[in-house]
Design an enzyme around this catalytic site. Structure first.
Site, mmCIF file in Angstrom:
data_model
loop_
_atom_site.group_PDB
_atom_site.id
_atom_site.type_symbol
_atom_site.label_atom_id
_atom_site.label_comp_id
_atom_site.label_asym_id
_atom_site.label_seq_id
_atom_site.Cartn_x
_atom_site.Cartn_y
_atom_site.Cartn_z
ATOM 1 N N HIS A 7 -9.801 -15.640 -1.884
ATOM 2 C CA HIS A 7 -10.130 -14.234 -1.637
ATOM 3 C C HIS A 7 -10.762 -13.514 -2.820
ATOM 4 C CE1 HIS A 7 -6.520 -13.308 -3.920
ATOM 5 N NE2 HIS A 7 -7.015 -12.104 -4.055
HETATM 6 C C1 UD1 Z 1 -6.966 -6.986 -3.893
HETATM 7 C C2 UD1 Z 1 -6.866 -6.929 -5.415
HETATM 8 C C3 UD1 Z 1 -6.534 -8.320 -5.953
HETATM 9 C C4 UD1 Z 1 -5.337 -8.944 -5.229
HETATM 10 C C5 UD1 Z 1 -5.597 -8.890 -3.736
HETATM 11 C C6 UD1 Z 1 -4.456 -9.487 -2.920
HETATM 12 C C7 UD1 Z 1 -8.312 -5.256 -6.489
HETATM 13 C C8 UD1 Z 1 -9.560 -5.030 -7.233
HETATM 14 N N1 UD1 Z 1 -8.120 -6.500 -6.008
HETATM 15 O O1 UD1 Z 1 -8.092 -7.775 -3.558
HETATM 16 O O2 UD1 Z 1 -6.256 -8.220 -7.339
HETATM 17 O O3 UD1 Z 1 -5.181 -10.283 -5.643
HETATM 18 O O4 UD1 Z 1 -5.801 -7.529 -3.332
HETATM 19 O O5 UD1 Z 1 -4.781 -9.578 -1.566
HETATM 20 O O6 UD1 Z 1 -7.510 -4.347 -6.355
HETATM 21 N N2 UD1 Z 1 -9.356 -5.613 3.923
HETATM 22 C C9 UD1 Z 1 -8.927 -5.579 5.238
HETATM 23 N N3 UD1 Z 1 -7.630 -5.253 5.475
HETATM 24 C C10 UD1 Z 1 -6.750 -4.957 4.503
HETATM 25 C C11 UD1 Z 1 -7.198 -4.971 3.167
HETATM 26 C C12 UD1 Z 1 -8.489 -5.315 2.885
HETATM 27 O O7 UD1 Z 1 -9.681 -5.846 6.150
HETATM 28 O O8 UD1 Z 1 -5.573 -4.679 4.810
HETATM 29 C C13 UD1 Z 1 -10.745 -6.020 3.635
HETATM 30 C C14 UD1 Z 1 -11.708 -4.890 3.492
HETATM 31 O O9 UD1 Z 1 -12.916 -5.282 4.076
HETATM 32 C C15 UD1 Z 1 -11.897 -4.749 2.000
HETATM 33 C C16 UD1 Z 1 -11.729 -6.184 1.533
HETATM 34 O O10 UD1 Z 1 -10.769 -6.745 2.433
HETATM 35 O O11 UD1 Z 1 -13.125 -4.201 1.664
HETATM 36 C C17 UD1 Z 1 -11.214 -6.300 0.138
HETATM 37 O O12 UD1 Z 1 -10.017 -5.531 -0.033
HETATM 38 P P1 UD1 Z 1 -9.684 -4.916 -1.478
HETATM 39 O O13 UD1 Z 1 -8.433 -4.161 -1.407
HETATM 40 O O14 UD1 Z 1 -10.879 -4.259 -2.026
HETATM 41 O O15 UD1 Z 1 -9.491 -6.183 -2.395
HETATM 42 P P2 UD1 Z 1 -8.796 -7.596 -2.137
HETATM 43 O O16 UD1 Z 1 -9.864 -8.614 -2.042
HETATM 44 O O17 UD1 Z 1 -7.775 -7.560 -1.060
#
Ligand code: UD1
Length: 362
Positions: A207
């Site tokens: 991820h």
């Molecule tokens: C985040 C953290 C990372 C951690 C990870 C665990 C940051 C910069 N990164 O990364 O350190 O290891 O969480 O999972 O804070 N999305 C969904 N549903 C959700 C959450 C996210 O669909 O419940 C999708 C969205 O399209 C979003 C993408 O995932 O844009 C990324 O989510 P984001 O919170 O930006 O970062 P993670 O990759 O989850």
């Protein structure tokens, strides 16, 4: 003492579980603020219900967005919460955008900040998590370090006086859930369709932005997993699903069987039943180590350098080097018969966190 925990993303909920449990047996007040960075049921709600964490007292509902938008939304939503709650400590966890925003909002209001999992470093400035760690450590008043290595990093940055070695709260939760799973009290084994749990299989997650956001790299990584000689349970994070879809990349190919992210106890059961782990997650590398399973980490470096000892964790940044032969050897290696807590802790880190916070209230 009143402590306000700021959490928002899946790995923070895992760390929150032992902390909430440690507060439950005390006269201290523990307020939980969920930023809403993770909002999918299986990245958030299942961790509260599955790990017995009390429901959040406050939900900021910030959701997804660019780094600036997400971090800024948490920052602006925190002011009224902190002004109302007036905690003795704001406790922030790990390295996400919610961590940094929680820390900055508190220091701006002159509320003491403690950082749990302080001092981890990848020294890779391309990672958003690395900036979040460094900035949070330098903003915080109290640095709760999980390992000696983390303490060394903090001392090297002139932060030794604010640092306390408490151990790793992930050992607390991992061993407790492992014991529940082994005693048949955990969740049933849930593997993606097509994986036979009685035969060797691998557990995989992907991820990190550095692996998912470059289409050529993501295709090479999934292709390398597809070529492995054992079935791969790829527990797909929403970021991976979204990027694969927008890049027109099929995840179900060769050995790869994609599935949903798992609740914590189902994840521990999946790892315990597996031949090993392939991942870019920090937490899962350590869980593999604690549960005695070989791990391959699809990154150039790891913050959890202790897992590299004795070849239990291998760094494989180049997908072309994900070696099928090595997997056959690792899959047949006997699991260690000793308790793997050290050097991460003794399973009582959360209790120490509460003690250190209470001893340092201003
Ligand atoms: C985040 C953290 C990372 C951690 C990870 C665990 C940051 C910069 N990164 O990364 O350190 O290891 O969480 O999972 O804070 N999305 C969904 N549903 C959700 C959450 C996210 O669909 O419940 C999708 C969205 O399209 C979003 C993408 O995932 O844009 C990324 O989510 P984001 O919170 O930006 O970062 P993670 O990759 O989850």
């Amino acid at each position: 003492m009143k402590v306000l925990s700021v959490v928002g993303a899946r790995p923070q909920l895992v760390k929150l579980a032992p902390i909430a449990a440690a507060f439950a047996g005390t006269a201290h007040q523990h307020v939980i603020v969920h930023t809403g960075q993770h909002y999918d049921h299986n990245l958030s709600d299942v961790f509260f219900s599955g790990l017995g964490i009390p429901d959040p007292d406050v939900h900021l509902g910030v959701g997804s967005g660019s780094h600036g938008v997400q971090t800024g939304a948490v920052l602006s939503a925190m002011d009224p919460v902190l002004e109302r709650e007036k905690p003795d400590w704001v406790l922030v966890y790990g390295d996400t955008n919610s961590t940094l925003a929680g820390a900055v909002s508190a220091v701006k209001l002159h509320i003491p900040v403690a950082h749990l999992e302080a001092g981890l470093r990848s020294f890779n400035r391309a990672m958003p998590e690395e900036h979040n760690r460094v900035l949070t450590d330098h903003a915080a008043d109290l640095l709760l370090a999980p390992t000696e290595e983390a303490v060394r990093h903090l001392r090297g940055e002139g932060l030794g006086e604010r640092t306390h070695l408490v151990g790793d709260v992930m050992v607390d939760v991992c061993f407790k859930v492992r014991d529940d799973v082994l005693a048949g009290r955990g969740q049933a084994l849930e593997l993606p369709e097509g994986i036979d749990p009685s035969q060797p299989y691998l557990v995989a997650t992907l991820h990190r932005a550095e692996n998912t956001d470059d289409p050529a790299r993501l295709a090479a990584l999934v292709g390398a997993l597809a070529d492995l000689p054992v079935p791969v349970a790829l527990l797909a994070h929403p970021r991976l699903l979204a990027r694969a879809q927008s890049q027109g990349l099929k995840l179900a190919q060769g050995a790869v069987h994609p599935g949903q992210p798992l609740p914590y106890s189902a994840m521990v059961a999946a790892v315990l039943g597996s031949a090993g782990v392939v991942t870019d997650s920090g937490g899962l590398q350590k869980e593999a180590y604690l549960l005695g399973k070989p791990c391959t980490t699809l990154r150039t470096e790891t913050e959890w350098v202790e897992t590299l000892a004795d070849g239990w964790n291998h760094l494989v940044p180049n997908p072309a080097e994900l070696d099928a032969t090595a997997w056959r050897e690792l899959a047949t290696r006997p699991a260690p018969s000793f308790e793997r807590g050290e050097p991460y802790g003794d399973g009582r880190a959360a209790q120490r966190v509460v003690e250190v916070l209470a001893a340092n209230v201003r």
